[in-house]
Scaffold this active site. Structure first.
Site, PDB file in Angstrom:
ATOM      1  N   ASN A   1      -3.385   2.802 -10.015  1.00  9.59           N
ATOM      2  CA  ASN A   1      -3.741   2.012  -8.828  1.00  9.59           C
ATOM      3  C   ASN A   1      -3.680   0.535  -9.208  1.00  9.59           C
ATOM      4  OD1 ASN A   1      -4.617   1.897  -6.034  1.00  9.59           O
ATOM      5  ND2 ASN A   1      -6.611   1.248  -6.794  1.00  9.59           N
ATOM      6  N   LYS A   2      -4.014  -0.293  -8.270  1.00 11.33           N
ATOM      7  CA  LYS A   2      -3.947  -1.752  -8.440  1.00 11.33           C
ATOM      8  C   LYS A   2      -4.586  -2.200  -9.751  1.00 11.33           C
ATOM      9  CE  LYS A   2      -2.366  -4.173  -6.412  1.00 11.33           C
ATOM     10  NZ  LYS A   2      -0.986  -4.612  -6.806  1.00 11.33           N
TER      11      LYS A   2
ATOM     12  N   ASP B   1      -1.651   4.743  -6.256  1.00 14.20           N
ATOM     13  CA  ASP B   1      -0.205   4.617  -6.029  1.00 14.20           C
ATOM     14  C   ASP B   1       0.535   5.827  -6.560  1.00 14.20           C
ATOM     15  OD1 ASP B   1      -1.254   1.687  -6.020  1.00 14.20           O
ATOM     16  OD2 ASP B   1       0.674   1.735  -4.978  1.00 14.20           O
TER      17      ASP B   1
ATOM     18  N   GLY C   1       0.870  -1.177   0.000  1.00 16.78           N
ATOM     19  CA  GLY C   1       0.000   0.000   0.000  1.00 16.78           C
ATOM     20  C   GLY C   1       0.903   1.222   0.000  1.00 16.78           C
TER      21      GLY C   1
END
Ligand code: MRU
Length: 350
Positions: free
Chosen positions: A251-252, A241, A52
């Site tokens: 992001n993911k 991120d 994270g």
């Protein structure tokens, strides 16, 4: 050991060690890792024991301090050179989340600006690491307050990956409004995408939300469309991120698909992130380095027997970029930012 009482990462002042919750063991067991060595810290970040964007930034800052505390170099220049190489090494553990680089740069700047001797620099590094940690807690709480203004009691919220307290020190970013809402007696119906291949949604978001008493339902990633179609989701909350100057949100992996679905079904899509995730030096999402991870995370992990034939190609990018045009708003500790992002991000963070 009670999960509610433990920060995701912290400095143990009695041993001058970095302590993290080992997230690879969750949800089966809650275990701590004590780290004092740069290779062990690098490995813990790389293997996602701590993960994270904000959490790896704080862990790297505390980690750099605990390493520096043990450096053998006595002379100031040699000590600073050793610090810089240790920071560069930790920075190379994961390429996408800008918080890692941001936190390590802050630590380096603090050390180099310190006019005293080695002991003064070590004390300065300690204070900077603690400041970064404290700011993370404050930023996440403020993000939660702003995020709460976007939903109402009883709403359905869909999230992807884990951008909760396990991805920060406390509260989280995307999950912060949910945690704060629960503290105030609000109830949300949370849908947590399992988040293939590493299952941060099924393992971590579901864990921390259920520990907090939230109403959480795990869905496979390919079910997000159905729950939106059913009308069960009033808002999408995800983390980031790195957010580029034009508002593209990295992001993911899988987040951009969720955003496209959300637009189709008319569900607002919010990215919640602290200012340490905003990278105005990065013009657009396509400039963000995307981490590629090992094929066995797709073909072997979580399965008793390998589930794909030997020898087949595997593509395993850890992140994707959601185009700014599919983002309803970006929620930071300074407030809710709407398009045009290029102008409004610069106004607030330039
Ligand atoms: O690979 P991970 O688990 O580190 O990826 C995490 C995410 O993508 C989070 O959504 C992001 O870092 C934001 S965390 C507040």
């Amino acid at each position: 050991m009670n999960f509610k009482d433990i920060d995701t990462a912290y400095l143990d002042e009695s041993t001058q060690a970095l302590v993290i919750i080992d997230q690879t063991k969750l949800p089966a067991s809650l275990e701590l890792m004590t780290l004092t060595d740069e290779h062990a810290i690098y490995d813990a970040i790389k293997r996602l024991c701590v993960r994270g964007a904000p959490a790896i930034g704080v862990s790297a800052a505390i980690g750099l301090y605990v390493c520096a505390y043990r450096f053998e170099e006595r002379e100031k220049d040699a000590f600073l050179a050793r610090l810089d190489s240790c920071a560069a090494y930790l920075d190379s553990s994961r390429p996408t989340a800008v918080n890692l680089h941001w936190a390590l740069e802050r630590m380096k700047v603090a050390a180099h600006a310190c006019e005293g001797d080695r002991e003064n620099i070590i004390a300065r590094l300690h204070d900077e690491a603690i400041a970064i940690r404290n700011e993370d807690v404050a930023m996440c709480r403020a993000i939660g307050e702003h995020g709460l203004t976007l939903v109402k009691d009883g709403d359905g919220i869909l999230t992807h990956c884990n951008a909760g307290r396990l991805a920060t020190i406390r509260y989280g970013t995307a999950l912060s409004p949910i945690h704060l809402g629960i503290e105030r007696g609000m109830r949300f119906k949370v849908f947590s995408d399992e988040t293939r291949p590493l299952l941060q949604g099924a393992r971590l978001s579901a864990y921390e939300l259920s520990q907090a008493g939230a109403d959480v339902t795990v869905i496979c990633d390919n079910m997000a469309s159905q729950v939106m179609k059913n009308g069960w989701v009033q808002a999408i909350f995800v983390g980031a991120d790195r957010i580029a100057a034009n508002g593209d949100v990295c992001n993911k992996i899988g987040t951009s698909g969720v955003a496209i679905l959300a637009k189709y079904y008319g569900v607002p899509f919010y990215a919640l992130a602290p200012s340490s995730t905003i990278d105005l030096a990065c013009k657009r999402g396509s400039d963000i380095p995307i981490e590629q991870r090992s094929p066995d995370e797709v073909t072997e992990m979580w399965y008793e027997n390998r589930m794909a034939p030997e020898g087949v190609g595997v593509y395993n990018p850890a992140f994707d970029v959601t185009e700014a045009s599919n983002v309803t708003a970006i929620v930071t500790e300074r407030g809710v930012i709407y398009p045009p992002f290029e102008v409004n991000l610069k106004k607030l963070f330039g």
